[in-house]
Design a protein around this motif. Structure first.
Motif, PDB file in Angstrom:
ATOM      1  N   LEU A  38      61.655   7.799 -58.218  1.00 21.31           N
ATOM      2  CA  LEU A  38      60.773   8.954 -58.087  1.00 21.31           C
ATOM      3  C   LEU A  38      60.328   9.452 -59.460  1.00 21.31           C
ATOM      4  N   PRO A  39      59.095   9.919 -59.569  1.00 25.33           N
ATOM      5  CA  PRO A  39      58.631  10.466 -60.855  1.00 25.33           C
ATOM      6  C   PRO A  39      59.337  11.786 -61.170  1.00 25.33           C
ATOM      7  N   THR A  40      59.357  12.135 -62.455  1.00 27.73           N
ATOM      8  CA  THR A  40      60.008  13.360 -62.907  1.00 27.73           C
ATOM      9  C   THR A  40      59.013  14.517 -62.893  1.00 27.73           C
ATOM     10  N   VAL A  41      59.450  15.664 -62.413  1.00 28.14           N
ATOM     11  CA  VAL A  41      58.599  16.852 -62.356  1.00 28.14           C
ATOM     12  C   VAL A  41      58.651  17.577 -63.691  1.00 28.14           C
ATOM     13  N   ARG A  42      57.518  18.020 -64.174  1.00 26.96           N
ATOM     14  CA  ARG A  42      57.441  18.837 -65.390  1.00 26.96           C
ATOM     15  C   ARG A  42      56.742  20.151 -65.067  1.00 26.96           C
ATOM     16  N   VAL A  43      57.228  21.216 -65.663  1.00 22.80           N
ATOM     17  CA  VAL A  43      56.632  22.547 -65.537  1.00 22.80           C
ATOM     18  C   VAL A  43      56.405  23.098 -66.935  1.00 22.80           C
ATOM     19  N   PRO A  44      55.615  24.170 -67.080  1.00 14.25           N
ATOM     20  CA  PRO A  44      55.426  24.765 -68.413  1.00 14.25           C
ATOM     21  C   PRO A  44      56.761  25.152 -69.038  1.00 14.25           C
ATOM     22  N   PRO A  45      56.817  25.277 -70.366  1.00 11.23           N
ATOM     23  CA  PRO A  45      58.081  25.622 -71.049  1.00 11.23           C
ATOM     24  C   PRO A  45      58.721  26.903 -70.534  1.00 11.23           C
ATOM     25  N   ASP A  46      57.916  27.878 -70.138  1.00  9.13           N
ATOM     26  CA  ASP A  46      58.457  29.142 -69.633  1.00  9.13           C
ATOM     27  C   ASP A  46      58.672  29.123 -68.125  1.00  9.13           C
ATOM     28  N   GLY A  47      58.459  27.989 -67.492  1.00  8.31           N
ATOM     29  CA  GLY A  47      58.643  27.898 -66.049  1.00  8.31           C
ATOM     30  C   GLY A  47      57.390  28.287 -65.286  1.00  8.31           C
ATOM     31  N   LEU A  48      57.496  28.310 -63.980  1.00  8.35           N
ATOM     32  CA  LEU A  48      56.380  28.681 -63.115  1.00  8.35           C
ATOM     33  C   LEU A  48      56.121  30.181 -63.184  1.00  8.35           C
ATOM     34  N   SER A  49      54.915  30.566 -62.854  1.00  8.30           N
ATOM     35  CA  SER A  49      54.612  31.993 -62.756  1.00  8.30           C
ATOM     36  C   SER A  49      55.291  32.556 -61.506  1.00  8.30           C
ATOM     37  N   ASP A  50      55.447  33.874 -61.483  1.00 15.75           N
ATOM     38  CA  ASP A  50      56.104  34.510 -60.332  1.00 15.75           C
ATOM     39  C   ASP A  50      55.353  34.233 -59.041  1.00 15.75           C
ATOM     40  N   VAL A  51      54.016  34.242 -59.110  1.00 13.96           N
ATOM     41  CA  VAL A  51      53.215  33.994 -57.905  1.00 13.96           C
ATOM     42  C   VAL A  51      53.437  32.576 -57.398  1.00 13.96           C
ATOM     43  N   GLN A 108      58.375  28.970 -52.581  1.00 18.45           N
ATOM     44  CA  GLN A 108      59.452  29.362 -51.686  1.00 18.45           C
ATOM     45  C   GLN A 108      58.921  29.566 -50.262  1.00 18.45           C
ATOM     46  N   TYR A 109      57.726  30.111 -50.169  1.00 16.56           N
ATOM     47  CA  TYR A 109      57.102  30.319 -48.867  1.00 16.56           C
ATOM     48  C   TYR A 109      56.797  28.985 -48.182  1.00 16.56           C
ATOM     49  N   GLN A 110      56.252  28.027 -48.937  1.00 14.56           N
ATOM     50  CA  GLN A 110      55.990  26.707 -48.386  1.00 14.56           C
ATOM     51  C   GLN A 110      57.285  26.015 -47.965  1.00 14.56           C
ATOM     52  N   LYS A 111      58.329  26.210 -48.754  1.00 15.18           N
ATOM     53  CA  LYS A 111      59.624  25.637 -48.407  1.00 15.18           C
ATOM     54  C   LYS A 111      60.142  26.214 -47.091  1.00 15.18           C
ATOM     55  N   GLU A 112      59.951  27.506 -46.886  1.00  9.33           N
ATOM     56  CA  GLU A 112      60.392  28.133 -45.639  1.00  9.33           C
ATOM     57  C   GLU A 112      59.640  27.559 -44.443  1.00  9.33           C
ATOM     58  N   LEU A 113      58.335  27.346 -44.604  1.00  9.91           N
ATOM     59  CA  LEU A 113      57.551  26.758 -43.509  1.00  9.91           C
ATOM     60  C   LEU A 113      58.033  25.347 -43.172  1.00  9.91           C
ATOM     61  N   THR A 168      61.556  14.963 -46.623  1.00 11.19           N
ATOM     62  CA  THR A 168      60.970  14.452 -47.860  1.00 11.19           C
ATOM     63  C   THR A 168      60.171  15.534 -48.579  1.00 11.19           C
ATOM     64  N   VAL A 169      59.339  16.267 -47.836  1.00  9.08           N
ATOM     65  CA  VAL A 169      58.535  17.322 -48.447  1.00  9.08           C
ATOM     66  C   VAL A 169      59.440  18.420 -49.001  1.00  9.08           C
ATOM     67  N   MET A 170      60.485  18.781 -48.261  1.00  9.89           N
ATOM     68  CA  MET A 170      61.421  19.782 -48.764  1.00  9.89           C
ATOM     69  C   MET A 170      62.102  19.309 -50.039  1.00  9.89           C
ATOM     70  N   SER A 171      62.449  18.036 -50.098  1.00  5.41           N
ATOM     71  CA  SER A 171      63.079  17.489 -51.307  1.00  5.41           C
ATOM     72  C   SER A 171      62.135  17.562 -52.498  1.00  5.41           C
ATOM     73  N   ARG A 172      60.847  17.283 -52.270  1.00  7.68           N
ATOM     74  CA  ARG A 172      59.893  17.371 -53.375  1.00  7.68           C
ATOM     75  C   ARG A 172      59.718  18.818 -53.840  1.00  7.68           C
ATOM     76  N   ILE A 173      59.729  19.769 -52.903  1.00  9.83           N
ATOM     77  CA  ILE A 173      59.649  21.176 -53.296  1.00  9.83           C
ATOM     78  C   ILE A 173      60.893  21.573 -54.073  1.00  9.83           C
ATOM     79  N   GLU A 174      62.064  21.100 -53.634  1.00 11.01           N
ATOM     80  CA  GLU A 174      63.314  21.380 -54.344  1.00 11.01           C
ATOM     81  C   GLU A 174      63.265  20.814 -55.761  1.00 11.01           C
ATOM     82  N   ASP A 175      62.632  19.648 -55.937  1.00 10.29           N
ATOM     83  CA  ASP A 175      62.508  19.071 -57.280  1.00 10.29           C
ATOM     84  C   ASP A 175      61.740  20.000 -58.214  1.00 10.29           C
ATOM     85  N   VAL A 176      60.644  20.569 -57.699  1.00 12.72           N
ATOM     86  CA  VAL A 176      59.839  21.466 -58.529  1.00 12.72           C
ATOM     87  C   VAL A 176      60.618  22.742 -58.852  1.00 12.72           C
TER      88      VAL A 176
END
Length: 525
Positions: free
Chosen positions: A228-241, A247-252, A410-418
């Protein structure tokens, strides 16, 4: 075939093992499905007589399995459908020798293989291509069309010409199919829509597994899914929004996962236990569990959490082995409770009350394992049920719900990766270990009921088309309202309740009301 029947394997793992589990004939067909189209100019036909020199041979039906097939013309939908159903009628025995599998198992394998080829490489949070969507919808509709002809007789009223009413029997799709197929189609469509929601995101990206270590950052993969490819986010992490939206998509997706698991568990529960599985069981629960596990389950001060903390659950294989042992012991205890004549070899000195208590404890452990480790493969009992099942309706329901469950996981696992990459960016010391994906961390563990889980999903499903941009725009409006209503404690959950009602389906809710008669998943074990 056994690997296809493992539920917990994500679809990307299913497709990786696909070539090892099919016969040579099946492999040839799979390769042909992925090959290019035909070249009519290079097509050669053999006949018993030789044609005159310079005269073209007569046209004959073209086979996509021909070695001389070219690459110009794509096969039509009709040709694909003919080949699909020909394989089903042959029972996957392409030699035609009559040694194929049953129709129920052939349909189950067809749905599993189709899902593996379409969703098997869903390695990123991104929309599916239009071609893959079209292929999935087209071919799954072909396979599900079989259920339209599985009917039962039901009473109905008929009014004659003179106005008198009489009761007659008419055919109607079998009740379990009538209730569950529309529900599964709904879950299927919702999952694909959830993936479409990620089309405009730009706060995380993926780095190829072959990239330099410096490009992968601190969030490099530490599990066994090296492909699987590695997930990258900005140095300060994701924005609050973005974080709240994820988290909302994960709940769905989590709710879709639980609904599919509940339907799958009920279908498996309805399948008969094969005699071959029963004959392979030891004579008593102690022999199945082993002395250590048996003592823990039969102890007067039994506690399921303490029991699980005392066993090794470090690998998928050990979890599956524990599940197999406990399921076998439950079957043994149930059989002993039903053999009241005392003449059976299954009899023993343990009282009926004790066996019933042990069975309840074992089922509690199985339920906790199901919630804590939703990604584990199917047990030996489930695999045997699927392999020897003869009911085509049950086979289609089980395989369809299983592939939806696998895609949701699978989709939940990808969200967990992010989210994991985001946590590592915020606190590098806090992201050194990754726990297994669990259905819930705070909710009490209880049997999953299809009616209840789908009703929960429909309460929040109306918002499933909200993309990140929609969410950000709405979030700004909500912040403005929050400033105007300071001190109102009810505003904490308003971001979930205030979303517009986009996809509410009242007819679907009415159909789901009839699911209340289904039994809980615990009875399957």
């Amino acid at each position: 075939m056994v690997r296809f029947l493992k539920r917990g394997y994500s679809l990307d793992r299913l497709v990786r093992g696909r070539g090892m589990s099919e016969s040579s004939g099946s492999r040839e067909e799979s390769q042909t499905f992925e090959s290019g189209p035909l070249d009519d100019d290079k097509m050669l036909f053999r006949s018993q007589g030789s044609s005159a020199t310079g005269q073209p041979p007569e046209q004959a039906p073209k086979s996509r399995f021909s070695k001389d097939a070219g690459v110009k013309e794509q096969p039509s939908d009709m040709e694909l459908m003919k080949e699909r159903f020909a394989k089903l009628l042959l029972g996957e025995d392409m030699s035609g020798g009559g040694i194929g599998v049953s129709s129920a198992l052939a349909l189950s394998n067809a749905i599993t293989n189709l899902a593996a080829s379409v969703f098997g490489e869903q390695w990123r949070l991104e929309p599916m291509s239009a071609e893959r969507k079209a292929r999935w919808r087209r071919e799954i509709n072909w396979l599900l069309s079989v259920t339209d002809h599985i009917v039962e007789f039901v009473p109905s009223q008929q009014i004659s010409k003179d106005g008198t009413s009489m009761e007659i029997m008419v055919t109607q799709q079998r009740k379990d199919l009538l209730m569950n197929i529309p529900a599964l189609r709904k879950l299927d469509a919702m999952l694909i829509e959830y993936l479409d929601n990620f089309k405009d995101q730009n706060e995380f990206w993926y780095v190829s597994r072959d990239a330099d270590e410096s490009e992968k950052g601190n969030a490099r993969r530490t599990d066994d899914k090296w492909w699987l490819p590695t997930v990258r986010v900005p140095p300060d992490g994701l924005s609050d929004v973005s974080r709240k939206w994820l988290q909302y998509q994960k709940e769905l997706v989590n709710q879709v996962l639980k609904a599919a698991m509940a339907i799958n568990a009920n279908v498996l529960m309805e399948m008969e236990i094969p005699e071959s599985y029963i004959e392979s069981l030891p004579k008593n629960g102690r022999a199945s569990l082993g002395d250590s596990l048996y003592r823990n389950i039969t102890d007067d001060d039994f506690d399921p959490e303490e029991f699980l903390s005392s066993v090794d659950l470090s690998t998928e294989h050990k979890i599956l082995d524990l599940k197999n042992r406990i399921e076998a012991s439950v079957i043994i205890w149930k059989r002993k409770m039903h053999n009241k004549d005392g003449k059976s070899a299954w009899g023993s000195a343990v009282s009926m009350e004790k066996r019933e208590q042990f069975e309840e404890r074992a089922e509690t452990i199985l339920l906790i394992l199901k919630h804590r480790f939703p990604g584990i493969p199917q047990s030996d009992l489930d695999i045997n049920k699927i392999q020897y099942n003869k009911d085509i309706g049950h086979s289609i329901l089980e395989s369809y719900s299983r592939v939806i469950e696998s895609l949701a996981f699978t989709v939940m696992s990808r969200i967990e990766d992010v989210l994991y990459a985001d946590s590592v960016s915020q606190d590098a010391t806090g992201g050194s270990s990754r726990r297994r994906l669990s259905l819930t961390d705070s909710e009490p563990i209880k049997p999953l009921d299809p009616k209840e889980e789908i009703e929960k999903l429909n309460k929040i499903e109306a918002n499933n088309l909200m993309t990140l941009q929609d969410f950000m725009g709405w979030q700004m409006d909500q912040n403005t309202e929050t400033k105007k209503e300071k001190g109102n404690s009810e505003d904490e959950g308003k971001w979930m309740r205030k979303l517009p009602n986009l996809v509410t389906n009242k007819k679907f809710l009415e159909k789901i009301e009839n699911l209340g008669g289904l039994r809980s998943p615990t009875a399957r074990h």
